[in-house]
Design an enzyme around this catalytic site. Structure first.
Site, PDB file in Angstrom:
ATOM      1  N   LYS A 128       4.579  13.478  23.738  1.00  0.00           N
ATOM      2  CA  LYS A 128       3.453  14.307  24.179  1.00  0.00           C
ATOM      3  C   LYS A 128       2.387  13.491  24.905  1.00  0.00           C
ATOM      4  O   LYS A 128       1.601  14.036  25.667  1.00  0.00           O
ATOM      5  CB  LYS A 128       2.866  15.074  23.006  1.00  0.00           C
ATOM      6  CG  LYS A 128       3.831  16.150  22.494  1.00  0.00           C
ATOM      7  CD  LYS A 128       3.232  17.019  21.420  1.00  0.00           C
ATOM      8  CE  LYS A 128       4.158  18.163  21.051  1.00  0.00           C
ATOM      9  NZ  LYS A 128       5.344  17.729  20.262  1.00  0.00           N
TER      10      LYS A 128
HETATM   11  C1  LIG Z   1       6.542  18.429  20.236  1.00  0.00           C
HETATM   12  C2  LIG Z   1       7.776  17.703  19.885  1.00  0.00           C
HETATM   13  C3  LIG Z   1       9.056  18.197  20.177  1.00  0.00           C
HETATM   14  C4  LIG Z   1       9.286  19.562  20.814  1.00  0.00           C
HETATM   15  O1  LIG Z   1       8.692  19.702  22.053  1.00  0.00           O
HETATM   16  P1  LIG Z   1       8.763  21.094  22.859  1.00  0.00           P
HETATM   17  O2  LIG Z   1       7.509  21.179  23.635  1.00  0.00           O
HETATM   18  O3  LIG Z   1       8.873  22.146  21.811  1.00  0.00           O
HETATM   19  O4  LIG Z   1       9.938  21.047  23.729  1.00  0.00           O
HETATM   20  C5  LIG Z   1      10.152  17.409  19.880  1.00  0.00           C
HETATM   21  N1  LIG Z   1      10.017  16.206  19.284  1.00  0.00           N
HETATM   22  C6  LIG Z   1       8.810  15.698  18.965  1.00  0.00           C
HETATM   23  C7  LIG Z   1       8.739  14.378  18.311  1.00  0.00           C
HETATM   24  C8  LIG Z   1       7.644  16.419  19.261  1.00  0.00           C
HETATM   25  O5  LIG Z   1       6.448  15.905  18.944  1.00  0.00           O
END
Ligand SMILES: *Cc1c(COP(=O)(O)O)cnc(C)c1O
Length: 467
Positions: free
Chosen positions: A112
């Site tokens: 993120k």
């Molecule tokens: C947020 C997150 C995801 C999922 O991301 P999406 O936006 O739902 O595709 C997967 N793995 C981790 C470690 C995350 O923090």
């Protein structure tokens, strides 16, 4: 570039307004009116670039009515300059033609950061020009909150309030938020669940009068288009490194909200030769059930070892449904209304078949996660996967149609963030990277509040000195 709403009723907007608006006024999500196209020749040139330079080229057409070349370059270079690996998104080989792309070298050790480090800087630039100040209000069950805080801690025009459920996030996750001591960062532990926190966010967006018209409320959840845009870049980065445009490449993506994988779909729409996009879910498998059985149906939430993918509905999925329905906003509004009413929809069989030529899907149980972590560690000299990434690797191996096409699983988090699965696999718990080894000694700051809207609003008004 103009952006339009998936439900067809809201005005088309430019990038800056889309970024500041979040949800469209008709309840839809914003998507580009059309996608910029990259020819094989363009891509051959891009293949020579380092990550920040590539990011500038990919992002430019999306933001050109907001930033000039020099402004964009400054923001992008600052953003990816804070990552702790020189390659920014390094590819690690697991097996013949099988790779993971490590997306966890940013400040909070999860993917993120790619989007939120950029979004914080873009927001600050827009607000500076407008002479406005914004309030970011969000709820987190873990990764999003810390990435948003790290993305905004240096912003001059943003105050960020992040709520987490008191005593219900892991210690590492809480400390990644609460040890950021800055005048504009406000951590709140709510005496309630994650759903209670989300309900408070929703109610606050619905009635913003507590801000007295003096501040704008901005959402940084994954429906914000700017986040998707930032994530498109690493698909290009991986595919160009592995032989595109001459060769096709496939991706397996651990996903809950359909954000990360939707970015791959956009990359394909821009000309990148992607063969397969594999949707990898945990037991909360609404997306897998859609791609396997043409049934998009809400079910009870189940806690898993991969908490960042524990969702009941996928907020970005509407963007794909919009394309599946020939971008007909009226049809899509009817479909989403039906989903709100009954909690379950399917699409016409021809439309479903068409989309399955690109997407396949799989799901993994906690037991399978633990066994993949152990297996990959055994096969690859002790290399550790986090539980989300393990789901991606399992799905990649299950759905890989043609092993002469390189397969890349997105590694969405550093294994140190989720030690439980590693311990269950009988492996040694990973240690924090050196630059954050003192996390457990750093001073913390957060306030505990009751699950109460009036109390929350009073708290925010007091901190912002809003009379
Ligand atoms: C947020 C997150 C995801 C999922 O991301 P999406 O936006 O739902 O595709 C997967 N793995 C981790 C470690 C995350 O923090």
């Amino acid at each position: 570039m103009k952006y339009i709403s998936t439900r067809g009723q809201a005005p088309a907007l430019g990038f800056e307004d889309v970024m500041l608006t979040g949800l469209a006024s008709d309840g839809g999500l914003y998507v580009p009116e059309s996608l910029p196209q990259f020819s094989p020749e363009d891509m051959r040139r891009l293949a020579e670039l380092d990550y920040p330079s590539l990011a500038i080229e990919i992002i430019r057409p999306f933001v050109s009515d907001f930033l000039n070349e020099e402004q964009l370059a400054k923001i992008v270079n600052d953003t990816y300059g804070v990552f702790r690996h020189k390659a920014v998104a390094p590819l690690i080989q697991l097996d013949n033609n099988e790779w993971v792309m490590e997306l966890f070298h940013g400040p909070t050790l999860a993917f993120k950061d790619f989007a939120l480090q950029l979004l914080g800087r873009l927001l600050d630039e827009a607000l500076e020009r407008r002479g406005e100040k914004a309030v970011i209000l969000g709820a987190t069950s873990g990764d999003t909150g810390s990435a948003a805080i790290e993305g905004c801690r240096a912003c001059e025009h943003v105050d960020i309030f992040i709520m987490h459920p008191h005593n219900r996030v892991s210690e590492v996750q809480r400390r990644q938020m609460s040890t950021v001591i800055a005048d504009n960062v406000h951590n709140i532990a709510i005496e309630g669940t994650f759903d209670d926190c989300q309900a408070l966010v929703k109610a606050s967006f619905a009635d913003q009068s507590f801000l007295g018209g003096e501040r704008r409320l901005v959402a940084v959840n994954s429906i914000n288009w700017a986040r998707i845009m930032a994530q498109v870049v690493y698909y290009f980065h991986a595919a160009l490194s592995l032989g595109a445009p001459e060769k096709e490449v496939s991706f397996s993506v651990p996903t809950g909200n359909f954000g990360d994988i939707f970015a791959g779909y956009i990359a394909k729409g821009m000309g990148l030769p992607i063969k397969q996009l594999i949707v990898a879910t945990n037991r909360n498998d609404i997306l897998h059930r859609f791609f396997a059985d043409n049934s998009y149906a809400k079910e009870q939430l189940m806690p898993t070892l991969s908490p960042s993918m524990d969702i009941m509905v996928s907020s970005n999925f509407e963007r794909l449904l919009f394309d599946i329905h020939d971008r007909d906003g009226a049809q899509l509004k009817a479909l989403m209304d039906a989903f709100d009413q009954s909690g379950s929809i399917s699409v016409e069989p021809e439309r479903w078949e068409a989309i399955r030529s690109l997407f396949s899907s799989d799901r993994a149980s906690d037991e399978e996660v633990v066994s993949v972590i152990k297996q990959v560690s055994d096969e690859c000299g002790g290399y550790l996967l986090d539980p989300h990434t393990a789901i991606g690797v399992k799905a990649a191996r299950a759905c890989w149609a043609d092993q002469s096409t390189p397969m890349v699983t997105l590694a969405t988090a550093h294994p140190v963030k989720f030690p439980d699965s590693i311990i269950r696999a009988g492996l040694e718990e990973p240690t924090l990277p050196l630059w954050m080894a003192d996390l457990h000694e750093r001073p913390e700051k957060y306030d505990v509040l009751a699950d109460d809207k009036a109390g929350l609003h009073g708290y925010i008004r007091k901190i912002l000195n809003l009379g």
